[in-house]
Design a protein around this motif. Structure first.
Motif, mmCIF file in Angstrom:
data_model
loop_
_atom_site.group_PDB
_atom_site.id
_atom_site.type_symbol
_atom_site.label_atom_id
_atom_site.label_comp_id
_atom_site.label_asym_id
_atom_site.label_seq_id
_atom_site.Cartn_x
_atom_site.Cartn_y
_atom_site.Cartn_z
ATOM 1 N N TYR A 1 -3.101 3.848 -3.230
ATOM 2 C CA TYR A 1 -3.622 2.540 -3.632
ATOM 3 C C TYR A 1 -2.663 1.427 -3.226
ATOM 4 O O TYR A 1 -1.526 1.682 -2.846
ATOM 5 C CB TYR A 1 -3.891 2.468 -5.135
ATOM 6 C CG TYR A 1 -2.647 2.435 -5.987
ATOM 7 C CD1 TYR A 1 -2.045 1.229 -6.313
ATOM 8 C CD2 TYR A 1 -2.070 3.604 -6.463
ATOM 9 C CE1 TYR A 1 -0.898 1.191 -7.094
ATOM 10 C CE2 TYR A 1 -0.934 3.574 -7.243
ATOM 11 C CZ TYR A 1 -0.350 2.366 -7.554
ATOM 12 O OH TYR A 1 0.785 2.329 -8.315
ATOM 13 N N GLY A 2 -3.161 0.203 -3.321
ATOM 14 C CA GLY A 2 -2.339 -0.951 -3.011
ATOM 15 C C GLY A 2 -3.079 -2.230 -3.350
ATOM 16 O O GLY A 2 -4.090 -2.198 -4.056
ATOM 17 N N PHE B 1 -7.336 -5.124 -5.567
ATOM 18 C CA PHE B 1 -6.940 -3.717 -5.571
ATOM 19 C C PHE B 1 -7.675 -2.981 -4.447
ATOM 20 O O PHE B 1 -8.863 -3.198 -4.224
ATOM 21 C CB PHE B 1 -7.310 -3.102 -6.923
ATOM 22 C CG PHE B 1 -7.009 -1.642 -7.043
ATOM 23 C CD1 PHE B 1 -5.724 -1.201 -7.304
ATOM 24 C CD2 PHE B 1 -8.018 -0.693 -6.904
ATOM 25 C CE1 PHE B 1 -5.446 0.151 -7.437
ATOM 26 C CE2 PHE B 1 -7.750 0.660 -7.035
ATOM 27 C CZ PHE B 1 -6.456 1.076 -7.303
ATOM 28 N N VAL B 2 -6.965 -2.110 -3.734
ATOM 29 C CA VAL B 2 -7.598 -1.264 -2.714
ATOM 30 C C VAL B 2 -7.196 0.188 -2.974
ATOM 31 O O VAL B 2 -6.024 0.490 -3.193
ATOM 32 C CB VAL B 2 -7.230 -1.707 -1.282
ATOM 33 C CG1 VAL B 2 -5.732 -1.661 -1.028
ATOM 34 C CG2 VAL B 2 -7.969 -0.868 -0.253
ATOM 35 N N HIS B 3 -8.185 1.074 -2.993
ATOM 36 C CA HIS B 3 -7.966 2.496 -3.260
ATOM 37 C C HIS B 3 -8.183 3.293 -1.972
ATOM 38 O O HIS B 3 -8.934 2.869 -1.092
ATOM 39 C CB HIS B 3 -8.924 2.983 -4.354
ATOM 40 C CG HIS B 3 -8.576 4.332 -4.872
ATOM 41 N ND1 HIS B 3 -9.124 5.484 -4.360
ATOM 42 C CD2 HIS B 3 -7.717 4.732 -5.840
ATOM 43 C CE1 HIS B 3 -8.623 6.523 -4.996
ATOM 44 N NE2 HIS B 3 -7.758 6.084 -5.897
ATOM 45 N N VAL C 1 -11.638 -3.554 -3.480
ATOM 46 C CA VAL C 1 -12.123 -3.559 -2.108
ATOM 47 C C VAL C 1 -13.208 -2.505 -1.965
ATOM 48 O O VAL C 1 -13.077 -1.385 -2.446
ATOM 49 C CB VAL C 1 -10.949 -3.265 -1.130
ATOM 50 C CG1 VAL C 1 -11.463 -2.971 0.254
ATOM 51 C CG2 VAL C 1 -9.984 -4.432 -1.119
ATOM 52 N N ASN C 2 -14.292 -2.898 -1.293
ATOM 53 C CA ASN C 2 -15.407 -1.989 -1.094
ATOM 54 C C ASN C 2 -15.571 -1.629 0.373
ATOM 55 O O ASN C 2 -15.768 -0.485 0.700
ATOM 56 C CB ASN C 2 -16.699 -2.634 -1.629
ATOM 57 C CG ASN C 2 -17.880 -1.702 -1.551
ATOM 58 O OD1 ASN C 2 -17.768 -0.542 -1.871
ATOM 59 N ND2 ASN C 2 -19.008 -2.222 -1.108
ATOM 60 N N TYR D 1 0.861 -1.185 0.000
ATOM 61 C CA TYR D 1 0.000 0.000 0.000
ATOM 62 C C TYR D 1 0.894 1.230 0.000
ATOM 63 O O TYR D 1 1.785 1.346 0.831
ATOM 64 C CB TYR D 1 -0.955 0.047 1.200
ATOM 65 C CG TYR D 1 -1.931 1.187 1.061
ATOM 66 C CD1 TYR D 1 -3.032 1.066 0.224
ATOM 67 C CD2 TYR D 1 -1.711 2.397 1.697
ATOM 68 C CE1 TYR D 1 -3.902 2.119 0.038
ATOM 69 C CE2 TYR D 1 -2.576 3.459 1.525
ATOM 70 C CZ TYR D 1 -3.668 3.315 0.690
ATOM 71 O OH TYR D 1 -4.528 4.368 0.491
ATOM 72 N N ASN D 2 0.657 2.136 -0.942
ATOM 73 C CA ASN D 2 1.435 3.364 -1.060
ATOM 74 C C ASN D 2 0.542 4.537 -0.661
ATOM 75 O O ASN D 2 -0.386 4.883 -1.391
ATOM 76 C CB ASN D 2 1.936 3.523 -2.496
ATOM 77 C CG ASN D 2 2.861 4.699 -2.655
ATOM 78 O OD1 ASN D 2 2.597 5.793 -2.162
ATOM 79 N ND2 ASN D 2 3.954 4.493 -3.366
ATOM 80 N N ASP D 3 0.823 5.131 0.504
ATOM 81 C CA ASP D 3 0.029 6.263 0.997
ATOM 82 C C ASP D 3 0.065 7.446 0.040
ATOM 83 O O ASP D 3 -0.934 8.134 -0.141
ATOM 84 C CB ASP D 3 0.530 6.723 2.371
ATOM 85 C CG ASP D 3 0.095 5.793 3.485
ATOM 86 O OD1 ASP D 3 -1.030 5.272 3.428
ATOM 87 O OD2 ASP D 3 0.896 5.598 4.423
ATOM 88 N N GLN D 4 1.226 7.699 -0.550
ATOM 89 C CA GLN D 4 1.364 8.860 -1.440
ATOM 90 C C GLN D 4 0.541 8.699 -2.721
ATOM 91 O O GLN D 4 -0.053 9.650 -3.203
ATOM 92 C CB GLN D 4 2.826 9.106 -1.784
ATOM 93 C CG GLN D 4 3.631 9.562 -0.590
ATOM 94 C CD GLN D 4 5.092 9.758 -0.927
ATOM 95 O OE1 GLN D 4 5.574 9.323 -1.958
ATOM 96 N NE2 GLN D 4 5.809 10.429 -0.028
ATOM 97 N N LYS D 5 0.510 7.498 -3.260
ATOM 98 C CA LYS D 5 -0.252 7.255 -4.485
ATOM 99 C C LYS D 5 -1.710 6.903 -4.198
ATOM 100 O O LYS D 5 -2.557 7.012 -5.072
ATOM 101 C CB LYS D 5 0.406 6.146 -5.308
ATOM 102 C CG LYS D 5 1.759 6.571 -5.853
ATOM 103 C CD LYS D 5 2.356 5.516 -6.718
ATOM 104 C CE LYS D 5 3.697 5.985 -7.269
ATOM 105 N NZ LYS D 5 4.321 4.990 -8.130
#
Length: 69
Positions: free
Chosen positions: A15-16, A28-30, A63-64, A9-13
């Motif tokens: 997503y992960g 995918f998680v946004h 992911v929801n 997981y990338n906090d800056q972008k």
């Protein structure tokens, strides 16, 4: 709900990906899913539970509903 482990997981972008414990395809998680759940961020290796939903625009599964396990 599905149980899994945060793979990346990338906090800056914002997503992960999460690896489901059942061995199925990574999900995918946004950042918006985290915001809806009131979660500030995810750490690699963190256990989570989540539901998935299909994105209406792209048709991809993401992911929801997510919660720390």
């Amino acid at each position: 709900m599905i149980t899994g482990t945060v793979k990346f997981y990338n906090d800056q972008k914002g997503y992960g990906f999460i690896r489901p414990d059942d061995g199925s395809k990574d999900v995918f998680v946004h950042a918006t899913a985290l915001e809806r759940a009131g979660i500030r961020g995810l750490a690699e290796g963190q256990k989570v539970t989540f539901d998935t939903a299909e994105d209406r625009r792209t048709g991809k599964v993401a992911v929801n509903n997510i919660q720390p396990a």
